[in-house]
Motif scaffolding. Structure first.
Motif, PDB file in Angstrom:
ATOM      1  N   CYS A 128      62.265  30.698  28.389  1.00  0.00           N
ATOM      2  CA  CYS A 128      62.684  30.766  29.601  1.00  0.00           C
ATOM      3  C   CYS A 128      61.591  30.982  30.855  1.00  0.00           C
ATOM      4  O   CYS A 128      60.613  31.766  30.570  1.00  0.00           O
ATOM      5  CB  CYS A 128      63.423  32.228  29.669  1.00  0.00           C
ATOM      6  SG  CYS A 128      64.215  32.832  31.275  1.00  0.00           S
ATOM      7  N   ILE A 136      65.195  27.161  29.506  1.00  0.00           N
ATOM      8  CA  ILE A 136      66.251  27.923  30.410  1.00  0.00           C
ATOM      9  C   ILE A 136      65.196  28.087  31.751  1.00  0.00           C
ATOM     10  O   ILE A 136      64.411  28.757  31.776  1.00  0.00           O
ATOM     11  CB  ILE A 136      66.521  29.160  29.914  1.00  0.00           C
ATOM     12  CG1 ILE A 136      67.456  29.065  28.540  1.00  0.00           C
ATOM     13  CG2 ILE A 136      67.632  29.838  31.130  1.00  0.00           C
ATOM     14  CD1 ILE A 136      67.348  30.150  27.863  1.00  0.00           C
ATOM     15  N   SER A 138      68.517  23.921  30.645  1.00  0.00           N
ATOM     16  CA  SER A 138      69.440  24.556  31.316  1.00  0.00           C
ATOM     17  C   SER A 138      68.933  25.727  32.461  1.00  0.00           C
ATOM     18  O   SER A 138      67.860  25.894  32.446  1.00  0.00           O
ATOM     19  CB  SER A 138      70.412  25.534  30.246  1.00  0.00           C
ATOM     20  OG  SER A 138      69.650  26.506  29.648  1.00  0.00           O
ATOM     21  N   ARG A 196      74.952  30.075  31.430  1.00  0.00           N
ATOM     22  CA  ARG A 196      74.048  29.075  31.856  1.00  0.00           C
ATOM     23  C   ARG A 196      74.600  27.669  32.028  1.00  0.00           C
ATOM     24  O   ARG A 196      75.360  27.470  30.992  1.00  0.00           O
ATOM     25  CB  ARG A 196      72.844  29.280  31.317  1.00  0.00           C
ATOM     26  CG  ARG A 196      72.465  29.012  29.758  1.00  0.00           C
ATOM     27  CD  ARG A 196      71.170  29.362  29.181  1.00  0.00           C
ATOM     28  NE  ARG A 196      70.942  29.196  28.017  1.00  0.00           N
ATOM     29  CZ  ARG A 196      71.339  30.133  27.135  1.00  0.00           C
ATOM     30  NH1 ARG A 196      71.640  31.271  27.292  1.00  0.00           N
ATOM     31  NH2 ARG A 196      71.109  30.037  25.602  1.00  0.00           N
TER      32      ARG A 196
END
Length: 197
Positions: free
Chosen positions: A82, A139, A167, A194
């Motif tokens: 992330c 992400i 994403s 997401r």
């Protein structure tokens, strides 16, 4: 007129986010009245943090261990990374318990007005992580601001040649919203819904 120690402390506290001179004066007065129960423990805590906390060389999180407790946790999903703007965003996502992968702190977002280009951000470190075949998804959890979304699109373009899913956060994150100010439920929903970039 020479500044007193109290004046200097007020000036230093006033530099903190969400504290102006008036709030800083109130905080200093409160601490002076509660020296033994509040001021001395605060001084000890600040000293400990200053001496022991440092950025993680792998993700950029602030911790007392190297690598940090997140990067060294064997229960973390190493196939997901992330990407966040700052450590405060990482901490906000951790509070929400919405994500169990690893993180990458960029250290800011692209901003032509502020003179922040790709070389000022930790983008090379992200590319190095993604080229590790263990990573399956990145992400991009950047603010829903113009600079945040510009950075997200820039990262998506760079990463699209890698064999990974890219994403971004979806429902619940308002345009112009900063992750650190969102409640845990909103962050959980944003993660669960997401979308591809």
């Amino acid at each position: 007129m020479q500044k007193t120690e109290v004046d200097i402390l007020i000036e230093q506290l006033a530099k903190l986010p969400a504290l102006g001179p008036r709030s800083a004066r109130r905080a200093v007065l409160y601490l002076l009245k509660k020296k033994e129960t509040h001021m001395m423990p605060l001084i000890r805590a600040l000293t400990e943090v200053a001496e022991k906390v440092h950025p993680c060389p792998l993700c950029g999180n602030m911790d007392t261990t190297e690598p940090c407790s997140i990067c060294s946790d064997p229960k973390r999903d190493r196939s997901q990374i992330c990407v966040v703007q700052d450590v405060s965003d990482l901490w906000a996502l951790e509070r929400s318990h919405a994500f169990n992968g690893l993180y990458h702190v960029l250290g800011g977002v692209l901003s032509a007005l502020d003179g922040i280009g790709p070389d000022e951000l930790n983008i090379h470190g992200l590319i190095g992580k993604v080229q590790n075949k263990e990573v399956k998804e990145v992400i991009i959890a950047l603010p829903a601001t113009v600079d945040g979304q510009t950075t997200a699109h820039y990262l998506a373009e760079i990463l699209e040649k890698e064999d990974i899913i890219i994403s971004g956060l979806s429902h619940g994150v308002p345009v112009g919203g900063e992750l650190d100010y969102l409640d845990d439920g909103t962050l959980q929903t944003a993660f669960k819904t997401r979308r591809g970039l």
